[in-house]
Motif scaffolding. Sequence first.
Motif, short mmCIF file in Angstrom:
data_model
loop_
_atom_site.label_atom_id
_atom_site.label_comp_id
_atom_site.label_asym_id
_atom_site.label_seq_id
_atom_site.Cartn_x
_atom_site.Cartn_y
_atom_site.Cartn_z
N THR A 266 0.83 -1.20 0.00
CA THR A 266 0.00 0.00 0.00
C THR A 266 0.86 1.25 0.00
N TYR A 270 1.06 4.03 -3.03
CA TYR A 270 0.85 5.46 -2.81
C TYR A 270 2.03 6.25 -3.36
N SER A 274 1.85 9.11 -6.49
CA SER A 274 1.83 10.50 -6.02
C SER A 274 2.91 11.33 -6.70
N CYS A 291 0.16 9.23 4.03
CA CYS A 291 0.52 8.60 2.76
C CYS A 291 0.02 7.18 2.62
N TRP A 292 -0.52 6.58 3.67
CA TRP A 292 -1.08 5.23 3.48
C TRP A 292 -2.47 5.17 4.07
#
Length: 293
Positions: A266, A270, A274, A291-292
């Motif tokens: 995950t 991300y 991003s 961020c997760w």
Amino acid sequence: MPVGFLSDDQVRAYTAFEELPSLSDLEKFFFLDAFDRDVIAKSRQDSHRLGVAVQIGTVRDKGLFLEDPLAVPWPVVDYLAEQLGIGDPSQVKRYGERLKTAYEHAWMIRDAYGYHDIDDHESWEGRVLARRFRTFLHGRAWTHAEGPTALFDQSVAWLRRHRVLLPGVTVLERLVASVREQADERLYATVARQVERADPALRRDLSGLLVVPPGARMSELERLRQAPKRQSGTEMARALQRVDDIARFRLGRVRVNKVPVRRMKTLAKYGAGSKAPLLARLHDRGRPRRCWR
């Protein structure tokens, strides 16, 4: 993350019957066995017997006692009345004439069936259940990269299985949000510590990828992400150079085997999706707290 992550419909479903129970749910939660009948028999009036039966089935189905114990679909009352041989189910409407009756019966059901409050610190079993639930919640948040609603649903299922009465919806929302926050902090600390152990300068070098060099139009991260656009010798040479540029970081030195695979996937997803400016802003705030999510 915001605490109120549940939708209005989900909040209502937590504390109320939003639809008619299916036949399988009626048989699963509202069928009265011999033990149920013994508990119900402690009340003599048909209105009370039926009210107790409703509360028994409700706590099995919803995991809590309703503020209004009669706020159940009428087919539930009919189903219970038929089992108890009560010809006029409407008698249950007299169940709430004395306000304390339903409350007293709820306590009787708690004792008879071994239910506990989530904050039961008085009994040994209650303290054990509370500790086991927090262990489960923290473990689930750490090992599964799932959203807050999914973790909330898992929490509800655990509490119901172990006969712990569900707390108020906002209480459980806050707890889930807090535990996820702690799991995120643990993930960041674990990865950052392993990066530091691998090479104290590595974190600074990786952060430098987010910066746009003087005279350039994009950051080094965006440049490294660009795949070959056409088949040619020049593009092949450029692709090989990208491989060399990435390899020089020697990221294999960073030991992240203590981080659950799902969480690393995950996190990687991300990061890959991003843009550098967003990652830079997260870094500037001190740590990638969201961020997760």
